[in-house]
Design a protein around this motif. Structure first.
Motif, PDB file in Angstrom:
ATOM      1  N   ILE A 120       0.912  -1.215   0.174  1.00  0.00           N
ATOM      2  CA  ILE A 120      -0.002   0.040  -0.068  1.00  0.00           C
ATOM      3  C   ILE A 120       0.983   1.091  -0.027  1.00  0.00           C
ATOM      4  CG2 ILE A 120      -1.671   1.275   1.347  1.00  0.00           C
ATOM      5  CD1 ILE A 120      -2.475  -1.157   2.818  1.00  0.00           C
ATOM      6  N   PRO A 121       0.917   2.212  -1.031  1.00  0.00           N
ATOM      7  CA  PRO A 121       1.572   3.259  -1.084  1.00  0.00           C
ATOM      8  C   PRO A 121       1.488   4.248   0.255  1.00  0.00           C
ATOM      9  CG  PRO A 121      -0.198   3.421  -2.639  1.00  0.00           C
ATOM     10  CD  PRO A 121      -0.284   2.518  -2.168  1.00  0.00           C
ATOM     11  N   GLU A 122       2.584   4.621   0.840  1.00  0.00           N
ATOM     12  CA  GLU A 122       2.807   5.565   1.959  1.00  0.00           C
ATOM     13  C   GLU A 122       2.182   6.738   1.840  1.00  0.00           C
ATOM     14  OE1 GLU A 122       3.810   6.243   5.963  1.00  0.00           O
ATOM     15  OE2 GLU A 122       4.580   4.656   4.853  1.00  0.00           O
ATOM     16  N   GLU A 123       1.820   7.173   0.565  1.00  0.00           N
ATOM     17  CA  GLU A 123       1.379   8.339  -0.026  1.00  0.00           C
ATOM     18  C   GLU A 123      -0.248   8.445   0.284  1.00  0.00           C
ATOM     19  OE1 GLU A 123       5.223   8.164  -1.962  1.00  0.00           O
ATOM     20  OE2 GLU A 123       3.578   6.534  -1.739  1.00  0.00           O
ATOM     21  N   LEU A 124      -0.889   7.256   0.292  1.00  0.00           N
ATOM     22  CA  LEU A 124      -2.216   7.350   0.584  1.00  0.00           C
ATOM     23  C   LEU A 124      -2.661   7.770   1.913  1.00  0.00           C
ATOM     24  CD1 LEU A 124      -4.747   6.190  -0.653  1.00  0.00           C
ATOM     25  CD2 LEU A 124      -4.630   4.008   0.435  1.00  0.00           C
ATOM     26  N   GLY A 125      -1.730   7.870   2.805  1.00  0.00           N
ATOM     27  CA  GLY A 125      -1.865   8.574   4.307  1.00  0.00           C
ATOM     28  C   GLY A 125      -1.722   9.880   4.058  1.00  0.00           C
ATOM     29  N   LEU A 126      -1.609  10.422   3.035  1.00  0.00           N
ATOM     30  CA  LEU A 126      -1.679  11.970   2.814  1.00  0.00           C
ATOM     31  C   LEU A 126      -2.878  12.426   2.556  1.00  0.00           C
ATOM     32  CD1 LEU A 126       1.920  12.321   0.880  1.00  0.00           C
ATOM     33  CD2 LEU A 126       1.605  12.565   3.138  1.00  0.00           C
ATOM     34  N   VAL A 127      -3.748  11.705   2.212  1.00  0.00           N
ATOM     35  CA  VAL A 127      -5.167  12.279   1.948  1.00  0.00           C
ATOM     36  C   VAL A 127      -5.918  12.084   3.249  1.00  0.00           C
ATOM     37  CG1 VAL A 127      -7.117  11.664   0.431  1.00  0.00           C
ATOM     38  CG2 VAL A 127      -4.774  10.841  -0.472  1.00  0.00           C
ATOM     39  N   GLU A 128      -5.775  13.244   3.845  1.00  0.00           N
ATOM     40  CA  GLU A 128      -6.348  13.650   5.083  1.00  0.00           C
ATOM     41  C   GLU A 128      -8.023  13.168   5.237  1.00  0.00           C
ATOM     42  OE1 GLU A 128      -4.840  17.152   6.267  1.00  0.00           O
ATOM     43  OE2 GLU A 128      -2.832  16.406   6.768  1.00  0.00           O
ATOM     44  N   SER A 129      -8.705  13.519   4.093  1.00  0.00           N
ATOM     45  CA  SER A 129     -10.009  13.384   4.034  1.00  0.00           C
ATOM     46  C   SER A 129     -10.638  12.062   4.016  1.00  0.00           C
ATOM     47  CB  SER A 129     -10.470  14.291   2.899  1.00  0.00           C
ATOM     48  OG  SER A 129      -9.930  13.847   1.714  1.00  0.00           O
ATOM     49  N   LEU A 130      -9.643  11.117   3.784  1.00  0.00           N
ATOM     50  CA  LEU A 130     -10.171   9.535   3.524  1.00  0.00           C
ATOM     51  C   LEU A 130     -10.969   9.163   4.851  1.00  0.00           C
ATOM     52  CD1 LEU A 130      -7.302   7.784   1.789  1.00  0.00           C
ATOM     53  CD2 LEU A 130      -9.647   7.880   0.948  1.00  0.00           C
ATOM     54  N   GLU A 131     -12.267   8.573   4.620  1.00  0.00           N
ATOM     55  CA  GLU A 131     -13.223   7.929   5.596  1.00  0.00           C
ATOM     56  C   GLU A 131     -13.158   6.660   5.145  1.00  0.00           C
ATOM     57  OE1 GLU A 131     -16.847   9.864   5.046  1.00  0.00           O
ATOM     58  OE2 GLU A 131     -16.058  12.018   5.556  1.00  0.00           O
ATOM     59  N   GLU A 132     -12.834   5.931   4.110  1.00  0.00           N
ATOM     60  CA  GLU A 132     -12.861   4.495   3.959  1.00  0.00           C
ATOM     61  C   GLU A 132     -12.157   4.309   2.864  1.00  0.00           C
ATOM     62  OE1 GLU A 132     -16.057   1.050   3.482  1.00  0.00           O
ATOM     63  OE2 GLU A 132     -16.882   2.920   3.189  1.00  0.00           O
ATOM     64  N   ILE A 133     -11.313   3.199   3.315  1.00  0.00           N
ATOM     65  CA  ILE A 133     -10.239   2.636   2.260  1.00  0.00           C
ATOM     66  C   ILE A 133     -10.769   0.954   2.116  1.00  0.00           C
ATOM     67  CG2 ILE A 133      -7.989   2.059   1.638  1.00  0.00           C
ATOM     68  CD1 ILE A 133      -7.053   4.261   3.547  1.00  0.00           C
ATOM     69  N   ALA A 134     -11.151   0.578   1.013  1.00  0.00           N
ATOM     70  CA  ALA A 134     -11.253  -0.756   0.785  1.00  0.00           C
ATOM     71  C   ALA A 134     -10.521  -1.636  -0.279  1.00  0.00           C
ATOM     72  CB  ALA A 134     -12.793  -0.939   0.301  1.00  0.00           C
ATOM     73  N   LEU A 135      -9.507  -2.315   0.194  1.00  0.00           N
ATOM     74  CA  LEU A 135      -8.328  -2.883  -0.539  1.00  0.00           C
ATOM     75  C   LEU A 135      -8.464  -4.313  -0.370  1.00  0.00           C
ATOM     76  CD1 LEU A 135      -5.283  -0.441   0.231  1.00  0.00           C
ATOM     77  CD2 LEU A 135      -6.823  -0.680  -1.855  1.00  0.00           C
ATOM     78  N   ASN A 136      -9.605  -4.959   0.374  1.00  0.00           N
ATOM     79  CA  ASN A 136      -9.534  -6.429   0.294  1.00  0.00           C
ATOM     80  C   ASN A 136      -9.626  -6.921  -0.814  1.00  0.00           C
ATOM     81  OD1 ASN A 136     -12.311  -4.643   0.840  1.00  0.00           O
ATOM     82  ND2 ASN A 136     -12.854  -6.828   0.362  1.00  0.00           N
ATOM     83  N   ASN A 137      -9.188  -8.490  -0.813  1.00  0.00           N
ATOM     84  CA  ASN A 137      -9.285  -9.373  -1.868  1.00  0.00           C
ATOM     85  C   ASN A 137      -8.199  -8.822  -3.080  1.00  0.00           C
ATOM     86  OD1 ASN A 137     -11.158 -11.020  -0.390  1.00  0.00           O
ATOM     87  ND2 ASN A 137     -12.736  -9.704  -1.221  1.00  0.00           N
ATOM     88  N   ASN A 138      -7.167  -8.539  -2.629  1.00  0.00           N
ATOM     89  CA  ASN A 138      -6.294  -8.281  -3.739  1.00  0.00           C
ATOM     90  C   ASN A 138      -4.669  -9.246  -3.562  1.00  0.00           C
ATOM     91  OD1 ASN A 138      -6.604  -5.970  -5.698  1.00  0.00           O
ATOM     92  ND2 ASN A 138      -7.551  -5.255  -3.841  1.00  0.00           N
TER      93      ASN A 138
END
Length: 86
Positions: free
Chosen positions: A39-57
């Motif tokens: 998972i890219p570290e940069e995803l954590g820079l998106v402070e507005s994120l409420e939901e992340i769904a990366l299951n089944n990869n």
């Protein structure tokens, strides 16, 4: 862009670091694909994120430290991957 849904597409490859530039994103849904790598570290820079769904990869590695700083995050779905750590 507030919601990015690319689920159930049989996509492959890695998740791009440029996801971190989507500053208004509240939902990122990329489950049921064949993404691999970390998972890219940069995803954590998106402070507005409420939901992340990366299951089944085929994601590997650990949860990036930056994800723990997402104050608005309510749901993190990462099950059914090949991630490591506790």
């Amino acid at each position: 862009l507030e919601s990015l849904a690319i689920d159930r597409n049989d996509f492959t490859g890695t998740l791009p670091a440029t996801l971190g530039t989507l500053t208004k994103l509240t939902g990122f849904f990329a489950y049921d694909n064949s993404f691999s790598g970390p998972i890219p570290e940069e995803l954590g820079l998106v402070e507005s994120l409420e939901e992340i769904a990366l299951n089944n990869n085929r994601l590997t590695g650990i949860i990036p430290e930056s994800i723990y700083n997402l104050r608005e995050l309510q749901n993190l779905h990462i099950y059914n991957n090949a991630m490591t750590g506790t």
